[in-house]
Write a protein that holds these residues in place. Structure first.
Motif, PDB file in Angstrom:
ATOM      1  N   ALA A  25       0.818  -1.207   0.000  1.00 52.30           N
ATOM      2  CA  ALA A  25       0.000   0.000   0.000  1.00 52.30           C
ATOM      3  C   ALA A  25       0.856   1.263   0.000  1.00 52.30           C
ATOM      4  O   ALA A  25       0.463   2.295  -0.562  1.00 52.30           O
ATOM      5  N   HIS A  26       2.010   1.186   0.620  1.00 54.40           N
ATOM      6  CA  HIS A  26       2.918   2.331   0.708  1.00 54.40           C
ATOM      7  C   HIS A  26       3.401   2.723  -0.697  1.00 54.40           C
ATOM      8  O   HIS A  26       3.372   3.905  -1.076  1.00 54.40           O
ATOM      9  N   TYR A  27       3.833   1.742  -1.464  1.00 56.99           N
ATOM     10  CA  TYR A  27       4.301   2.039  -2.823  1.00 56.99           C
ATOM     11  C   TYR A  27       3.152   2.458  -3.732  1.00 56.99           C
ATOM     12  O   TYR A  27       3.303   3.360  -4.564  1.00 56.99           O
ATOM     13  N   LEU A  28       1.987   1.809  -3.579  1.00 53.74           N
ATOM     14  CA  LEU A  28       0.834   2.217  -4.377  1.00 53.74           C
ATOM     15  C   LEU A  28       0.542   3.693  -4.152  1.00 53.74           C
ATOM     16  O   LEU A  28       0.274   4.435  -5.111  1.00 53.74           O
ATOM     17  N   LEU A  29       0.621   4.141  -2.910  1.00 48.72           N
ATOM     18  CA  LEU A  29       0.390   5.550  -2.618  1.00 48.72           C
ATOM     19  C   LEU A  29       1.433   6.431  -3.305  1.00 48.72           C
ATOM     20  O   LEU A  29       1.090   7.455  -3.919  1.00 48.72           O
ATOM     21  N   LEU A  30       2.712   6.046  -3.229  1.00 46.11           N
ATOM     22  CA  LEU A  30       3.758   6.829  -3.895  1.00 46.11           C
ATOM     23  C   LEU A  30       3.512   6.913  -5.399  1.00 46.11           C
ATOM     24  O   LEU A  30       3.628   7.984  -6.008  1.00 46.11           O
ATOM     25  N   ALA A  31       3.182   5.771  -6.004  1.00 49.34           N
ATOM     26  CA  ALA A  31       2.955   5.747  -7.453  1.00 49.34           C
ATOM     27  C   ALA A  31       1.728   6.573  -7.828  1.00 49.34           C
ATOM     28  O   ALA A  31       1.722   7.262  -8.856  1.00 49.34           O
ATOM     29  N   ALA A  32       0.689   6.494  -7.006  1.00 47.12           N
ATOM     30  CA  ALA A  32      -0.534   7.239  -7.274  1.00 47.12           C
ATOM     31  C   ALA A  32      -0.285   8.745  -7.168  1.00 47.12           C
ATOM     32  O   ALA A  32      -0.752   9.528  -8.005  1.00 47.12           O
ATOM     33  N   LEU A  33       0.460   9.144  -6.138  1.00 48.39           N
ATOM     34  CA  LEU A  33       0.767  10.568  -5.974  1.00 48.39           C
ATOM     35  C   LEU A  33       1.578  11.085  -7.164  1.00 48.39           C
ATOM     36  O   LEU A  33       1.307  12.173  -7.697  1.00 48.39           O
ATOM     37  N   GLU A  34       2.572  10.307  -7.577  1.00 50.95           N
ATOM     38  CA  GLU A  34       3.394  10.718  -8.710  1.00 50.95           C
ATOM     39  C   GLU A  34       2.552  10.876  -9.971  1.00 50.95           C
ATOM     40  O   GLU A  34       2.733  11.817 -10.748  1.00 50.95           O
ATOM     41  N   SER A  35       1.609   9.956 -10.175  1.00 52.59           N
ATOM     42  CA  SER A  35       0.767  10.031 -11.373  1.00 52.59           C
ATOM     43  C   SER A  35      -0.103  11.281 -11.381  1.00 52.59           C
ATOM     44  O   SER A  35      -0.540  11.746 -12.436  1.00 52.59           O
TER      45      SER A  35
END
Length: 323
Positions: free
Chosen positions: A149-159
């Motif tokens: 979930a931590h990486y999903l959040l990072l990737a989502a924010l970047e997008s």
């Protein structure tokens, strides 16, 4: 001679003991090999093996003694693995080994479950004003540190053109995250199945975004390297049983849900919904297959969440012994 009778009796006793030992089942005379398995509540396939007793039966011919140790999340589980407190880790999210590598953990990648991107998601309440990922700016977001979930959040924010610093993180284990989400202490919650399915079905949570196009969400099984080197035969059997368990869950979804529901404390329909989003396709980890692991490591390093750069390819990979 008078002294020969005690000697003959002693030799006869030794012979009888030897004969009796020869009649014992194979493996009785040698010490059992302990296998301490660490797992989380969401470790589906290990839970299946534990509940059905199939792993115990498969490892019995090798003289293996199993014990099971539950952990609240993946990072403490891999810390225990590195410290020698457990020998094998049930599936952890793809992000967790990155943190373990950065800490210098001596771990061997044994197997992985192939991509399940929709099995984790960013949730908001049904009536939340948040409609796009860009709306997360300035919001308080709950998630488990180092989890997928931590990486999903990072990737989502970047997008969405945002950085991690644009949100207020709340590091919460799933149970605490659910409670904070329901009472409105966080604006969004990033979590994985079966907690995801439970929040959708029981709390009416709405998916703001899942992992599709952002994070493939592969889960890894790892072993302490000393154990992997000493007992490759044990790990080979374990991988085979995990593969069979994964096939059974996908081929018999209702039976699997009925087995898992009381263990997880969820209704069978919620469990079946969660399992439908997971691949449960267990494969060996191959050299060159860790490209996303590198992207994960680089993302965490970029946000200064790792103390140093991690080479995701510089890991030990399990190779089954040739039979």
């Amino acid at each position: 001679m008078p002294s020969s009778l005690p000697r003959r009796r002693a030799l006869a006793s030794l012979g009888a003991l030897a004969a009796a030992s020869a009649l014992l089942p194979a493996g009785t005379a040698r010490a059992a090999t302990p296998l301490r398995i660490g797992y989380q509540k969401s470790s589906t396939l290990i839970t299946v093996l534990k509940a059905r007793g199939s792993l115990d039966a498969a490892l019995a011919p090798l003289g293996v003694s199993l014990s099971w140790h539950e952990f609240a999340s993946g990072l403490p589980l891999l810390e225990a693995l590195n410290l020698g407190n457990v020998d094998f880790s049930a599936d952890v999210a793809d992000t967790v080994p990155v943190f373990a590598q950065a800490a210098g953990a001596d771990l061997t990648f044994v197997a992985r479950e192939t991509a399940s991107p929709s099995a984790q998601a960013i949730l908001v309440k049904a009536d939340s004003p948040l409609r796009t990922l860009g709306d997360l700016k300035g919001k308080r977001v709950g998630f488990a540190k180092a989890a997928g979930a931590h990486y999903l959040l990072l990737a989502a924010l970047e997008s969405a053109g945002l950085r991690f610093a644009d949100i207020t993180p709340a590091y919460l284990a799933p149970a605490d995250g659910r409670a904070a989400f329901e009472r409105g202490a966080i604006d969004a919650w990033v979590v994985w199945d079966p907690f995801l399915a439970a929040a959708q079905r029981q709390a009416g949570a709405r998916v703001l975004a899942d992992g599709k196009g952002l994070a493939s969400y592969q889960r890894y099984y790892l072993a302490a390297t000393p154990f992997a080197k000493a007992h490759p035969d044990v790990l080979a059997v374990l991988v085979d049983e995990l593969r069979r368990a994964g096939q059974w869950v996908k081929q018999s979804p209702k039976d699997a849900a009925a087995l898992l529901a009381p263990v997880w404390g969820l209704d069978a329909d919620t469990v079946e919904a969660a399992n439908a989003r997971r691949s449960y396709d267990v494969q060996l980890v191959k050299a060159g297959s860790l490209d996303e692991q590198q992207r994960i490591a680089d993302a965490f390093l970029g946000e200064k969440l790792l103390p140093k750069r991690v080479d995701a390819q510089a890991v030990a990979l399990f190779v089954p012994p040739r039979g």
